[in-house]
Design a protein around this motif. Structure first.
Motif, PDB file in Angstrom:
ATOM      1  N   LYS A 121       1.774   3.713  -8.663  1.00 42.62           N
ATOM      2  CA  LYS A 121       2.544   3.007  -9.698  1.00 42.62           C
ATOM      3  C   LYS A 121       3.541   2.044  -9.055  1.00 42.62           C
ATOM      4  O   LYS A 121       3.683   0.899  -9.485  1.00 42.62           O
ATOM      5  CB  LYS A 121       3.272   4.019 -10.580  1.00 42.62           C
ATOM      6  CG  LYS A 121       3.989   3.403 -11.759  1.00 42.62           C
ATOM      7  CD  LYS A 121       4.620   4.479 -12.644  1.00 42.62           C
ATOM      8  CE  LYS A 121       5.337   3.851 -13.828  1.00 42.62           C
ATOM      9  NZ  LYS A 121       5.943   4.886 -14.709  1.00 42.62           N
ATOM     10  N   ARG A 122       4.208   2.503  -7.990  1.00 44.37           N
ATOM     11  CA  ARG A 122       5.146   1.628  -7.284  1.00 44.37           C
ATOM     12  C   ARG A 122       4.407   0.484  -6.598  1.00 44.37           C
ATOM     13  O   ARG A 122       4.903  -0.635  -6.516  1.00 44.37           O
ATOM     14  CB  ARG A 122       5.930   2.428  -6.229  1.00 44.37           C
ATOM     15  CG  ARG A 122       7.083   3.225  -6.765  1.00 44.37           C
ATOM     16  CD  ARG A 122       8.120   2.384  -7.462  1.00 44.37           C
ATOM     17  NE  ARG A 122       8.623   1.293  -6.628  1.00 44.37           N
ATOM     18  CZ  ARG A 122       9.402   0.308  -7.067  1.00 44.37           C
ATOM     19  NH1 ARG A 122       9.730   0.246  -8.366  1.00 44.37           N
ATOM     20  NH2 ARG A 122       9.820  -0.640  -6.250  1.00 44.37           N
ATOM     21  N   SER A 123       3.186   0.760  -6.136  1.00 45.71           N
ATOM     22  CA  SER A 123       2.389  -0.286  -5.498  1.00 45.71           C
ATOM     23  C   SER A 123       2.097  -1.420  -6.469  1.00 45.71           C
ATOM     24  O   SER A 123       2.121  -2.601  -6.094  1.00 45.71           O
ATOM     25  CB  SER A 123       1.082   0.299  -4.962  1.00 45.71           C
ATOM     26  OG  SER A 123       0.309  -0.699  -4.332  1.00 45.71           O
ATOM     27  N   LEU A 124       1.848  -1.051  -7.738  1.00 49.35           N
ATOM     28  CA  LEU A 124       1.588  -2.065  -8.756  1.00 49.35           C
ATOM     29  C   LEU A 124       2.850  -2.892  -9.036  1.00 49.35           C
ATOM     30  O   LEU A 124       2.782  -4.105  -9.267  1.00 49.35           O
ATOM     31  CB  LEU A 124       1.097  -1.403 -10.041  1.00 49.35           C
ATOM     32  CG  LEU A 124      -0.295  -0.768  -9.978  1.00 49.35           C
ATOM     33  CD1 LEU A 124      -0.600  -0.018 -11.275  1.00 49.35           C
ATOM     34  CD2 LEU A 124      -1.363  -1.835  -9.717  1.00 49.35           C
ATOM     35  N   VAL A 125       3.993  -2.226  -9.018  1.00 48.96           N
ATOM     36  CA  VAL A 125       5.273  -2.930  -9.224  1.00 48.96           C
ATOM     37  C   VAL A 125       5.484  -3.958  -8.117  1.00 48.96           C
ATOM     38  O   VAL A 125       5.849  -5.117  -8.371  1.00 48.96           O
ATOM     39  CB  VAL A 125       6.453  -1.934  -9.260  1.00 48.96           C
ATOM     40  CG1 VAL A 125       7.789  -2.688  -9.248  1.00 48.96           C
ATOM     41  CG2 VAL A 125       6.363  -1.043 -10.486  1.00 48.96           C
ATOM     42  N   PRO A 176       0.829  -1.212   0.000  1.00 44.66           N
ATOM     43  CA  PRO A 176       0.000   0.000   0.000  1.00 44.66           C
ATOM     44  C   PRO A 176       0.862   1.261   0.000  1.00 44.66           C
ATOM     45  O   PRO A 176       1.994   1.262   0.514  1.00 44.66           O
ATOM     46  CB  PRO A 176      -0.803  -0.122   1.302  1.00 44.66           C
ATOM     47  CG  PRO A 176      -0.773  -1.571   1.636  1.00 44.66           C
ATOM     48  CD  PRO A 176       0.559  -2.055   1.168  1.00 44.66           C
ATOM     49  N   VAL A 177       0.323   2.328  -0.584  1.00 41.87           N
ATOM     50  CA  VAL A 177       1.058   3.596  -0.598  1.00 41.87           C
ATOM     51  C   VAL A 177       1.127   4.154   0.815  1.00 41.87           C
ATOM     52  O   VAL A 177       0.364   3.763   1.706  1.00 41.87           O
ATOM     53  CB  VAL A 177       0.393   4.618  -1.550  1.00 41.87           C
ATOM     54  CG1 VAL A 177       0.478   4.138  -2.977  1.00 41.87           C
ATOM     55  CG2 VAL A 177      -1.045   4.860  -1.150  1.00 41.87           C
ATOM     56  N   LYS A 178       2.071   5.055   1.042  1.00 37.01           N
ATOM     57  CA  LYS A 178       2.351   5.519   2.407  1.00 37.01           C
ATOM     58  C   LYS A 178       1.145   6.097   3.121  1.00 37.01           C
ATOM     59  O   LYS A 178       0.958   5.902   4.321  1.00 37.01           O
ATOM     60  CB  LYS A 178       3.481   6.544   2.361  1.00 37.01           C
ATOM     61  CG  LYS A 178       4.832   5.923   2.077  1.00 37.01           C
ATOM     62  CD  LYS A 178       5.947   6.930   2.221  1.00 37.01           C
ATOM     63  CE  LYS A 178       7.306   6.238   2.035  1.00 37.01           C
ATOM     64  NZ  LYS A 178       8.422   7.200   2.174  1.00 37.01           N
ATOM     65  N   LYS A 179       0.294   6.850   2.393  1.00 39.13           N
ATOM     66  CA  LYS A 179      -0.862   7.464   3.054  1.00 39.13           C
ATOM     67  C   LYS A 179      -1.832   6.420   3.581  1.00 39.13           C
ATOM     68  O   LYS A 179      -2.681   6.697   4.433  1.00 39.13           O
ATOM     69  CB  LYS A 179      -1.572   8.425   2.110  1.00 39.13           C
ATOM     70  CG  LYS A 179      -2.170   7.776   0.884  1.00 39.13           C
ATOM     71  CD  LYS A 179      -2.798   8.812  -0.029  1.00 39.13           C
ATOM     72  CE  LYS A 179      -3.390   8.184  -1.285  1.00 39.13           C
ATOM     73  NZ  LYS A 179      -4.002   9.187  -2.189  1.00 39.13           N
TER      74      LYS A 179
END
Length: 549
Positions: A402-406, A390-393
């Motif tokens: 996008k990084r979460s998908l990676v 999950p993203v930081k928030k």
């Protein structure tokens, strides 16, 4: 020469040694009191087990040690001198034989010891009538040609320098001197000078040969009585050889013939080079290709930091802790080398699994790695990535969607790797050969079926097994030659080195007929079955048939 005796028990009565303590904890053999009649030592030399033995570790030295079978320093000094080019090339007698072969045959009673002239007997008596040493050539010149000591020394120097003009002059003086002394005829003097000229090229003086013989005996004594220390010392010394991996390969195989087990490196030891561990000799970390001595110092620093932060020793860390906290601190090439060579086996994770997870971990950003480290109590890499996704928030470690998908894709690859992560014997053998110079844990043959591996092992053949045999082996080296004589003159044949997990066998012979039929199979790196038997005269394994495994 210091020998660490902490790992072995010493029985002074059988060793014939006195020990002197040096610095209180490092006993030292007093070699000047070593028993020079030690049967165990002479048997080792006579059996050709001379890898690492001063002056005798070449193939030539091993073969002639087995043929001559020295049993005294006098014999050993002669052996050292007789394997020089001059004695090997100088032919005499009917049928013609080299000086080396003639000495061997006479020593074992296969040929009567004769003297070309009775005046030579006092000079050549201890070498069975064979001209071996420079001093003997000088004595012959003094006795038969009346040379004084200075003139005899000029003869010695002229032969060694191989200067034709000086030799021609000296030959004239020798023949003229023999004529004046009247002990031998002109024809005999010419033949005797011919021996001197041919056999004394590259020859030793006796004092040189005896000093070499004592050094050879001492090293053989160490190998016979303190094999762990002997092999460990020579393995450490392999670092200074031109081809370190080739030297390691030969020494490990020789150690196996002495029933000494060699173990792969292990990271927690932090030992830089080979060391003795109980009944094993273990590789050090610097003996791994891609892991230099300077890298080990850096690894030690990183380990100390991580051990302090985790409050546990590196050997108690799990694979996840090693991967998450340690792997990014050193170059990826070093990590790959450590895992591939077996240095991380103590964590009980497959080597291919380690390499695969290292690759996945390396695809995270530094910030994502830091996030995972701060919440380090993960049961597996997958758990860490799931937590990070999950993203930081949203409480995760990824900076963007996008990084979460990676990271989500990386999680999928953990469950569905694109290739097998099984550590097959063939792969382990390949990896250890690449990083250590030789397969330690297993051999390619170990990946074959039980029915294939149940045949004769290389070690059984070396230990004397005879009769019909089938070897399941990996081909390590092939040397093709052209025959020079006999019915098959001009044909191709080969000498082959093969191995299985027991040891290597370097005296496999494939004669022209078999080489023609099986050349395509007997290729380096191939794993094959060899059917054959022991050569009754030379003791090698003679190939009769070959099959692909």
């Amino acid at each position: 020469m210091l020998l660490d005796m902490d790992k072995i028990k010493i029985i002074k009565a059988s060793c014939g040694c006195e020990f002197k303590s040096q610095d209180g904890d490092k006993p030292q053999i007093n070699f000047y009191n070593v028993d020079l009649n030690c049967k165990k030592t002479w048997d080792l030399i006579s059996n050709g087990a001379t890898k690492g033995i001063f002056q005798l570790e070449s193939h030539l030295g091993r073969e002639w040690a087995k043929k001559i079978k020295p049993s005294s320093i006098e014999d050993l000094a002669a052996l050292v001198a007789l394997i020089r080019p001059g004695c090997l090339r100088a032919m005499s007698g009917d049928p013609p034989k080299s000086m080396t072969q003639r000495y061997c045959d006479r020593k074992h009673g296969l040929e009567e010891t004769e003297y070309f002239h009775e005046s030579l007997k006092p000079i050549l008596d201890k070498t069975y009538g064979v001209l071996v040493y420079q001093e003997q050539a000088m004595q012959i010149a003094q006795v038969l040609a009346g040379f004084n000591l200075q003139e005899a020394d000029v003869l010695r120097k002229a032969i060694g320098k191989k200067k034709a003009d000086i030799m021609k002059k000296i030959e004239g003086q020798f023949i003229k001197g023999c004529e004046n002394e009247g002990i031998v005829t002109e024809e005999q003097s010419k033949e005797i000078f011919g021996w001197i000229r041919e056999s004394q090229r590259y020859s030793f003086n006796k004092s040189h040969a005896v000093s070499y013989a004592k050094n050879a005996y001492w090293s053989a004594y160490c190998k016979a009585h303190f094999p762990h220390e002997f092999f460990c010392s020579y393995l450490i010394g392999s670092a200074w050889k031109q081809d370190t991996h080739e030297e390691v390969y030969e020494l490990v195989n020789d150690a196996r013939l002495s029933n000494i087990e060699i173990a792969v490196p292990t990271l927690p030891s932090l030992q830089k080079s080979f060391y003795i561990e109980g009944e094993y000799i273990r590789f050090g970390l610097s003996n791994i290709k891609q892991v230099g001595v300077s890298a080990i110092d850096k690894i030690r620093e990183k380990i100390e930091i991580i051990e302090e932060s985790l409050d546990k020793k590196i050997n108690d860390c799990s694979w996840q802790e090693y991967l998450i906290f340690f792997s990014k601190s050193i170059p990826s090439t070093v990590n790959v080398a450590l895992a591939s060579s077996g240095a991380l086996d103590y964590m009980r994770i497959g080597r291919n699994r380690m390499l695969y997870e290292m690759e996945i971990w390396s695809k995270l950003t530094l910030k994502e790695m830091d996030w995972v480290q701060q919440r380090y109590d993960w049961k597996s890499l997958k758990d860490a990535l799931v937590g990070c996704q999950p993203v930081k928030k949203e409480g995760g470690g990824c900076s963007t969607s996008k990084r979460s998908l990676v990271v989500a894709d990386l999680i999928k690859t953990i469950d569905n790797p694109p290739h097998s992560l099984e550590d097959t014997p063939a792969w382990i053998a390949w990896a250890e050969e690449k990083y250590l110079g030789i397969g330690i844990t297993c051999n390619k043959v170990d990946g074959c079926s039980d029915s294939v591996r149940a045949n004769t092992t290389c070690k059984e053949f070396v230990d004397g097994k005879s009769g019909h045999m089938i070897l399941a082996v990996e081909v390590n080296k092939v040397k093709q030659i052209t025959t020079r004589s006999g019915k098959t003159a001009g044909s191709k044949m080969s000498f082959v080195t093969v191995s299985d997990s027991s040891c290597a066998l370097d005296n496999v012979v494939c004669f022209p007929t078999q080489w023609k039929d099986y050349q395509s199979l007997i290729q380096e790196g191939n794993t094959i079955l060899l059917q054959g038997e022991r050569d009754k005269r030379k003791g090698g394994f003679v190939v009769q048939r070959a099959w692909q495994i």
